[in-house]
Design an enzyme around this catalytic site. Structure first.
Site, mmCIF file in Angstrom:
data_model
loop_
_atom_site.group_PDB
_atom_site.id
_atom_site.type_symbol
_atom_site.label_atom_id
_atom_site.label_comp_id
_atom_site.label_asym_id
_atom_site.label_seq_id
_atom_site.Cartn_x
_atom_site.Cartn_y
_atom_site.Cartn_z
ATOM 1 C CB CYS A 1 -0.977 -0.025 1.168
ATOM 2 S SG CYS A 1 -2.398 1.075 0.927
ATOM 3 C CG HIS B 1 -4.197 -3.401 3.074
ATOM 4 N ND1 HIS B 1 -3.784 -2.978 4.312
ATOM 5 C CD2 HIS B 1 -4.202 -2.300 2.281
ATOM 6 C CE1 HIS B 1 -3.555 -1.673 4.284
ATOM 7 N NE2 HIS B 1 -3.803 -1.239 3.057
ATOM 8 C CD GLU C 1 -2.547 -6.050 5.683
ATOM 9 O OE1 GLU C 1 -3.000 -4.909 5.868
ATOM 10 O OE2 GLU C 1 -1.947 -6.388 4.648
#
Length: 721
Positions: A91, A189, A191
């Site tokens: 990001c 993202h 995660e």
């Protein structure tokens, strides 16, 4: 072997750290992007020593702009110095990587925060090895990258509107690698709870490291983002306090409801505090029975943060002041000294999580990242009740099947139990039939937020959301409710809870401050083994035209799902900062309440290391559902937009911490609260406050959020119609 993780004050860093450690088993060293000052020679030397000793680097996400030096710190220096070291930017880290390699960054016309999109993988080598052509990715970004004429990066994945059933929009670069160096980046993202193939991405990145060539011992470095020490040692039976060696109880055969029981006790001069589970998912209800001049009262004010006060119930003349540099540490030590885990023979009562302990509340201002020094005053004195607890060793427990138990953990307290039993058996079951005069309610004065002021604040929030400084901002306002002072708080509470039953209702009257709550939202519960958090984002008022199926369709839209997903990712991060194992057991499910439908998620963590529930509580305040994400930057932005006004008890928490280390805390919403010396007090009136607000995202509209705030206000203010 070691990986350096560089954090830019994001609220998802520990989700990423957990993904890295679980995938690679590497030693992960985490620093902030401003942990080192390159203008200080010793700092620069320390950073160089660290960079020369690690095997790979991950540059994490964060708020702000890749072109703003204060947002990115030493990250450009790391990219430029470590040309031969594998680096993965995520990001903000991806944007910095691209900007350094002759690309340009621009603001999206329609930022994407918390949305799940399919991205197309262009190259199945390197970090996307063994990955399908299309990958579900969660996007949180206001800024995007244009490759322009850069010859230094190679695209690896893109977002195409047509792949996501969208008819307009441009393709956006979603992943890239350097043409020469082992530097990579992804815009999304990996995660996030809803991103797929995240561990595959990290595994492929880690495979870039030459494990056999590793000969780098780590230098002796000062720890940066490491887990703090536990507030207290683990609760064990060896800690049991001799003062509490027995739980005495008496079942009572009574047909009264819980409000009638409280009416009866109050009519017999017994003070009560009530944690009332009027509907699911609440279970046991607790009527606390504090004793005048005996029961401990604990008070803390952020206006005097280094002082904690101990007094007795309804006696403020004898106050003992002690130094504290951490209110959570002080509460922990108090509770540890009283640890008590009794053996209970009654099969039903043994399921009651509360065996005595502290009951009360903590304000929003007891949480992290709030600039206490610049908050406006709310009360006439400089000791606003930010924390207020009473120690309870006598109480009445009402089971989910409505069985009643009188309980005391005091030694030789059978006479008290018998007296309470006598009072309940002799009571008149019509005592609760008095109805508050609606004409008197009409004399109350209500000042709701100004719509023009709200709209201005809404659009100020949108500027920060579009600039990438926040993904979500929970903008809130206080409504002032001035009620004629001939109304008793208990009568107001009874009327309120009848209008709006809730699983975390509470009546907590300390005189100096009080809370009348009908909250539907659990913040956190815990025991010795695990904790649970239940964030709510997405609210729909019930009406005859909406059934459960329709409510699901109306709530499961991109805006509401995005709000909930962001808070789930934020809470996962809060838990993973301290815990080794967590699980999302319910993701964005619609739950039905008495007056509303709500979109709820459930996240659970296991206590497999040295930390306990109070550590999680401290680390998680203020509640993420009342701030937004990233939390630190969002709290700072909200305080500015809300003009340094104290939220007070609204957005804080209330509940109990039991002596056996069970605890249950709700978020204080849908509530009235009061300070006895409120600056807005008028003769003949008691001033109450009712907070309300909503999570703003780039998909929000000013009219829509205003209407949602009024719906939430109505759940309380319907009392005055």
């Amino acid at each position: 072997m070691s990986i350096l993780l560089v954090d830019s004050y994001d609220s998802f860093t520990y989700n990423l750290r957990n993904l890295i450690t679980s995938t690679t088993n590497a030693n992960v060293i985490t620093i902030h992007n401003d942990s080192y000052d390159l203008n200080i020679e010793d700092d620069k030397l320390s950073l160089d020593n660290l960079l020369n000793s690690i095997d790979a680097i991950v540059i994490g996400p964060g708020p702000g702009s890749p072109s703003n030096p204060s947002d990115i710190g030493v990250i450009p220096y790391i990219f430029q110095k470590c040309t031969n070291l594998p680096i993965l930017g995520i990001c903000l880290g991806f944007q910095i990587f691209c900007l350094l390699n002759d690309c340009s960054t621009h603001y999206l016309n329609n930022p994407i925060h918390g949305q799940i999109h399919k991205i197309k993988v262009l190259n199945n080598d390197d970090i996307f090895k063994d990955t399908p052509e299309f990958v579900d990715s969660v996007r949180y970004h206001s800024i995007y990258v244009k490759q322009d004429n850069s010859k230094k990066i190679i695209p690896l994945a893109i977002y195409n509107p047509s792949d996501n059933n969208e008819t307009t929009g441009d393709s956006i670069l979603m992943a890239a690698k350097h043409i020469k160096y082992p530097h990579y980046g992804v815009q999304y993202h990996p995660e996030s709870i809803c991103s797929s193939f995240g561990s595959n991405l990290i595994k492929n990145f880690w495979n870039l490291v030459d494990k056999e060539a590793h000969t780098k011992p780590l230098p002796k470095i000062e720890p940066h983002l490491v887990k703090s020490s536990p507030l207290i040692e683990k609760f064990t039976t060896e800690l049991s306090n001799f003062e509490y060696n027995l739980l005495n109880y008496k079942p009572v055969d009574s047909k009264f409801d819980i409000l009638q029981i409280c009416d009866t006790l109050k009519a017999n001069n017994q003070d009560v505090m009530l944690l009332n589970s009027a509907s699911a998912p609440g279970e046991w209800s607790i009527i606390a029975l504090p004793q005048v001049n005996v029961s401990d009262v604990i008070t803390h004010s952020t206006e005097n943060p280094n002082t904690i006060k101990f007094s007795k119930w309804n006696n403020d003349e004898q106050i003992e002041e002690k130094y504290t540099n951490d209110i959570f540490k002080s509460l922990s030590e108090y509770m540890l000294n009283k640890y008590f885990n009794p053996v209970i023979e009654n099969k039903e009562l043994m399921s009651c999580p509360f065996v005595g302990g502290i009951i009360g509340y903590m304000s929003y201002e007891e949480g992290s990242f709030i600039d206490i020094q610049n908050l406006e005053k709310r009360t006439k004195n400089d000791n606003i009740d930010d924390t207020k607890f009473c120690f309870i060793d006598r109480f009445i427990a009402l089971s989910p099947s409505n069985n009643i138990y009188i309980v005391s953990i005091r030694q030789n307290d059978n006479e008290f139990i018998k007296n309470i039993e006598t009072i309940l058996n002799k009571s008149d079951n019509n005592i609760n039939d008095s109805i508050i005069n609606n004409e008197l309610f009409k004399k109350s004065k209500i000042t709701i937020p100004n719509k023009d002021d709200y709209f201005k604040s809404f659009h100020d929030c949108q500027k920060y959301l579009h600039s990438g400084d926040s993904y979500e901002l929970c903008l809130t306002y206080n409504t002032i409710v001035q009620i004629p002072d001939n109304f008793q708080p208990w009568d107001i509470y009874k009327a309120l809870v009848k209008k709006n039953p809730s699983p975390y209702s509470a009546y907590l009257n300390f005189n100096s401050s009080m809370l009348l709550s009908t909250s539907p939202e659990r913040f956190i519960s815990w025991n010795n083994k695990f904790c649970q958090m239940r964030p709510i984002k997405g609210t729909l008022k019930k009406n005859p035209n909406i059934n459960y199926e329709k409510a699901c369709k109306l709530l499961k839209i991109p805006k509401e799902l995005g709000e909930n997903l962001m808070i789930v990712d934020l809470i996962r991060d809060n838990l993973l900062f301290l815990l080794d194992k967590i699980e999302v057991t319910k993701l964005m499910t619609v739950e039905e309440y008495e007056t509303i439908y709500q979109l709820v998620s459930v996240i659970e963590g296991n206590f497999t290391n040295e930390f306990t529930g109070i550590d999680i509580l401290k680390n998680s305040l203020p509640p993420g559902s009342m701030t937004g994400a990233p939390k630190k930057r969002s709290v700072e932005i909200l305080q500015k937009i809300e003009k340094n006004q104290r939220r007070g008890l609204y957005s804080g928490i209330c509940g109990y911490w039991s002596l056996n280390n069970n605890a249950d805390w709700s978020v204080i919403i849908r509530s009235l609260f009061r300070y006895s010396d409120d600056l807005c007090n008028e003769n003949g009136y008691d001033t109450y406050r009712c907070g309300a607000g909503g999570a703003l995202t780039v998909l929000s509209t000013d009219d829509g959020e205003w209407d949602e705030m009024l719906v939430k206000l109505h759940s309380v203010l319907q009392l005055f119609e």
